[in-house]
Motif scaffolding. Structure first.
Motif, PDB file in Angstrom:
ATOM      1  N   SER A   1       2.297  54.511  87.290  1.00  0.00           N
ATOM      2  CA  SER A   1       1.679  54.556  86.211  1.00  0.00           C
ATOM      3  C   SER A   1       2.634  54.551  84.966  1.00  0.00           C
ATOM      4  N   LEU A   2       3.842  54.664  85.147  1.00  0.00           N
ATOM      5  CA  LEU A   2       4.973  54.569  84.175  1.00  0.00           C
ATOM      6  C   LEU A   2       5.742  53.335  84.136  1.00  0.00           C
ATOM      7  N   HIS A   3       5.281  52.407  85.188  1.00  0.00           N
ATOM      8  CA  HIS A   3       6.045  51.082  85.397  1.00  0.00           C
ATOM      9  C   HIS A   3       5.350  50.060  84.273  1.00  0.00           C
ATOM     10  N   GLN A   4       5.924  50.526  82.729  1.00  0.00           N
ATOM     11  CA  GLN A   4       5.458  49.579  81.986  1.00  0.00           C
ATOM     12  C   GLN A   4       6.879  49.354  81.118  1.00  0.00           C
ATOM     13  N   PRO A   5       6.948  48.422  80.363  1.00  0.00           N
ATOM     14  CA  PRO A   5       8.277  47.899  79.393  1.00  0.00           C
ATOM     15  C   PRO A   5       8.837  48.758  78.735  1.00  0.00           C
ATOM     16  N   MET A   6       7.782  49.710  77.877  1.00  0.00           N
ATOM     17  CA  MET A   6       8.360  50.972  77.277  1.00  0.00           C
ATOM     18  C   MET A   6       9.238  51.894  78.344  1.00  0.00           C
ATOM     19  N   PHE A   7       8.930  52.250  79.098  1.00  0.00           N
ATOM     20  CA  PHE A   7       9.448  52.867  80.155  1.00  0.00           C
ATOM     21  C   PHE A   7      10.599  52.600  80.935  1.00  0.00           C
TER      22      PHE A   7
ATOM     23  N   THR B   1      25.633  48.475  73.989  1.00  0.00           N
ATOM     24  CA  THR B   1      24.590  48.192  74.820  1.00  0.00           C
ATOM     25  C   THR B   1      23.259  49.195  74.307  1.00  0.00           C
ATOM     26  N   GLU B   2      23.667  50.625  74.098  1.00  0.00           N
ATOM     27  CA  GLU B   2      22.975  51.482  73.621  1.00  0.00           C
ATOM     28  C   GLU B   2      21.976  51.162  72.399  1.00  0.00           C
ATOM     29  N   SER B   3      22.865  50.819  71.313  1.00  0.00           N
ATOM     30  CA  SER B   3      22.447  50.261  70.060  1.00  0.00           C
ATOM     31  C   SER B   3      21.441  48.911  70.462  1.00  0.00           C
ATOM     32  N   ALA B   4      21.800  48.082  71.361  1.00  0.00           N
ATOM     33  CA  ALA B   4      21.016  46.996  71.513  1.00  0.00           C
ATOM     34  C   ALA B   4      19.508  47.414  72.214  1.00  0.00           C
ATOM     35  N   LEU B   5      19.669  48.427  72.970  1.00  0.00           N
ATOM     36  CA  LEU B   5      18.473  48.895  73.852  1.00  0.00           C
ATOM     37  C   LEU B   5      17.671  49.549  72.568  1.00  0.00           C
ATOM     38  N   LEU B   6      18.027  50.189  71.691  1.00  0.00           N
ATOM     39  CA  LEU B   6      17.210  50.624  70.709  1.00  0.00           C
ATOM     40  C   LEU B   6      16.449  49.572  69.774  1.00  0.00           C
ATOM     41  N   VAL B   7      17.093  48.473  69.742  1.00  0.00           N
ATOM     42  CA  VAL B   7      16.412  47.109  69.066  1.00  0.00           C
ATOM     43  C   VAL B   7      15.244  46.848  69.897  1.00  0.00           C
ATOM     44  N   ALA B   8      15.545  46.664  71.433  1.00  0.00           N
ATOM     45  CA  ALA B   8      14.827  46.202  72.169  1.00  0.00           C
ATOM     46  C   ALA B   8      13.418  47.228  72.369  1.00  0.00           C
ATOM     47  N   MET B   9      13.752  48.397  72.204  1.00  0.00           N
ATOM     48  CA  MET B   9      12.603  49.614  72.087  1.00  0.00           C
ATOM     49  C   MET B   9      11.846  49.361  70.904  1.00  0.00           C
ATOM     50  N   ALA B  10      12.471  49.015  69.725  1.00  0.00           N
ATOM     51  CA  ALA B  10      11.556  48.908  68.556  1.00  0.00           C
ATOM     52  C   ALA B  10      11.012  47.737  68.474  1.00  0.00           C
ATOM     53  N   PHE B  11      11.455  46.537  69.273  1.00  0.00           N
ATOM     54  CA  PHE B  11      10.486  45.447  69.729  1.00  0.00           C
ATOM     55  C   PHE B  11       9.256  45.532  70.381  1.00  0.00           C
ATOM     56  N   ASP B  12       9.637  46.666  71.435  1.00  0.00           N
ATOM     57  CA  ASP B  12       8.373  47.041  72.311  1.00  0.00           C
ATOM     58  C   ASP B  12       7.287  47.618  71.490  1.00  0.00           C
ATOM     59  N   ARG B  13       7.631  48.660  70.494  1.00  0.00           N
ATOM     60  CA  ARG B  13       6.876  49.457  69.615  1.00  0.00           C
ATOM     61  C   ARG B  13       6.057  48.340  68.663  1.00  0.00           C
ATOM     62  N   TYR B  14       6.714  47.450  68.255  1.00  0.00           N
ATOM     63  CA  TYR B  14       6.197  46.269  67.354  1.00  0.00           C
ATOM     64  C   TYR B  14       5.160  45.534  67.930  1.00  0.00           C
ATOM     65  N   VAL B  15       5.318  45.222  69.203  1.00  0.00           N
ATOM     66  CA  VAL B  15       4.451  44.247  69.852  1.00  0.00           C
ATOM     67  C   VAL B  15       3.306  45.097  70.405  1.00  0.00           C
ATOM     68  N   ALA B  16       3.545  46.380  70.827  1.00  0.00           N
ATOM     69  CA  ALA B  16       2.493  47.197  71.127  1.00  0.00           C
ATOM     70  C   ALA B  16       1.390  47.606  69.976  1.00  0.00           C
ATOM     71  N   ILE B  17       2.046  47.850  69.000  1.00  0.00           N
ATOM     72  CA  ILE B  17       1.221  48.095  67.653  1.00  0.00           C
ATOM     73  C   ILE B  17       0.670  46.932  66.922  1.00  0.00           C
TER      74      ILE B  17
ATOM     75  N   THR C   1       1.288  40.133  78.167  1.00  0.00           N
ATOM     76  CA  THR C   1       1.702  38.701  78.117  1.00  0.00           C
ATOM     77  C   THR C   1       3.005  38.544  77.475  1.00  0.00           C
ATOM     78  N   ILE C   2       3.370  39.136  76.556  1.00  0.00           N
ATOM     79  CA  ILE C   2       4.543  38.991  75.791  1.00  0.00           C
ATOM     80  C   ILE C   2       5.592  39.853  76.665  1.00  0.00           C
TER      81      ILE C   2
ATOM     82  N   LEU D   1      10.870  39.535  81.250  1.00  0.00           N
ATOM     83  CA  LEU D   1      11.628  39.528  79.843  1.00  0.00           C
ATOM     84  C   LEU D   1      12.199  40.864  79.542  1.00  0.00           C
ATOM     85  N   VAL D   2      11.765  42.034  80.182  1.00  0.00           N
ATOM     86  CA  VAL D   2      12.226  43.157  79.766  1.00  0.00           C
ATOM     87  C   VAL D   2      13.633  43.328  80.477  1.00  0.00           C
ATOM     88  N   ILE D   3      13.733  42.627  81.850  1.00  0.00           N
ATOM     89  CA  ILE D   3      14.975  42.318  82.459  1.00  0.00           C
ATOM     90  C   ILE D   3      16.165  41.792  81.856  1.00  0.00           C
ATOM     91  N   ARG D   4      15.500  40.685  81.354  1.00  0.00           N
ATOM     92  CA  ARG D   4      16.684  39.718  80.482  1.00  0.00           C
ATOM     93  C   ARG D   4      16.984  40.571  79.285  1.00  0.00           C
TER      94      ARG D   4
END
Length: 318
Positions: free
Chosen positions: A55-61, A111-127, A135-136, A141-144
């Motif tokens: 159930s946690l196999h989602q982009p955020m996680f 890399t950690e800083s870039a992942l924080l950006v990716a996580m912010a993008f994840d929250r932006y799309v989710a909300i 679909t986004i 895309l998460v792997i890339r």
């Protein structure tokens, strides 16, 4: 030990540890060991929970799992050598090993800083685009995004050790630091280091300004979307999903900015205080991040409790 060639004059460096606090190294090892153990256990548990629970196999996680792996890597790059210094007085580190440590520290940090950006993008799309979230933010895309985050750090930091290789070290091989930090190594050179200084500042500022800028844009959009919601509960729930990410951003960026500024303009800051801060900003976030996500993220908290209960049931049956 002294050479006139254009290659490094020393085959090794001497890491002091915490200058001025050498007599307290044994005591200082306690928080370092505790934070490292907490990093390994906390992030390991996060990875295990995400892996085991479908159930946690989602982009955020997935992004959280990547962050946990990077946190383990950052702490593992510096903590073992610090403990060697504090416990065994093993201050000597090979020149190439020192450059490798420096390279990995800064690569994983970017890399950690870039992942924080990716996580912010994840929250932006989710909300902001919840109907198009699946679909986004697809798994490819998460792997890339994860690969690009790592590649950016690796490529941006690569010139740093290469530029250091061209410097000469004539009389000083004592690094007044607990690990091989870029500027601490550069300052020992007896040749012109303008390019090294300039490139180091360029990398730090470009990463900080770009990543904080992108995160800020994401959260401006998120806040605009949240305050358009008519229900107070809906607004609270939407902001609640961002709470852990915001805490992580503050935990990572505030100490790193303080360390960056004191290293370059904080002339009156005692060296021991600066080095303690420089070490803690690499050790504290990896240890605290799992606690933040464990407390703030209901799905992870619930799964940890379920896994704990399962283990207790198995133990009782035995």
């Amino acid at each position: 030990m002294v050479g006139n060639a254009t290659i490094p004059s020393f085959s090794s460096f001497f890491l002091v540890g915490i200058p001025g606090l050498e007599v307290f190294h044994c005591w200082l090892s306690i928080p370092v060991c505790f934070l490292y153990a907490l990093t390994l256990m906390g992030n390991g548990l996060i990875i295990l929970v995400i892996r085991e629970e479908s159930s946690l196999h989602q982009p955020m996680f997935y992004f959280l799992c990547m962050l946990a792996l990077v946190d383990i890597a950052i702490a593992s790059t510096i903590a073992p050598k610090m403990l060697d210094i504090f416990w065994l007085d093993a201050h000597v580190i090979g020149f190439d090993v020192c450059l490798a440590q420096m390279y990995l520290i800064h690569t994983f940090s970017i890399t950690e800083s870039a992942l924080l950006v990716a996580m912010a993008f994840d929250r932006y799309v989710a909300i902001c685009h919840p109907l198009h979230y699946a679909t986004i933010l697809t798994t490819p895309l998460v792997i890339r995004l994860g690969v690009v985050s790592m590649a950016r750090g690796a490529i941006m930091v690569l010139p740093c050790p290469l530029l250091i290789k061209r410097l000469r070290y004539c009389t000083q091989n004592v690094i007044r630091h607990a690990y091989c930090e870029h500027m601490a190594v550069v300052k020992l050179a007896c040749t012109n280091t303008f390019i090294n200084h300039s490139y180091g500042i360029f990398v730090a500022l470009s990463v900080i300004l770009l990543d904080i800028g992108l995160i800020s844009v994401s959260y401006v959009k998120i806040l605009q979307a949240v305050f358009r919601l008519s229900s107070k509960d809906a607004r609270s729930k939407a902001l609640g999903t961002c709470a852990a990410h915001i805490c992580t951003i503050l935990i990572i960026y505030i100490p790193s900015l303080f360390s960056f500024l004191t290293h370059r303009i904080g002339k009156r800051v005692p060296p021991s205080l600066h080095i303690i801060f420089a070490s803690m900003y690499l050790l504290v976030p990896p240890a605290v991040n799992p606690l933040v996500y464990g407390v703030k993220t209901k799905q992870i908290r619930d799964r940890v409790v379920i896994l704990s209960l399962r283990k207790k049931d198995k133990a009782s049956k035995l």
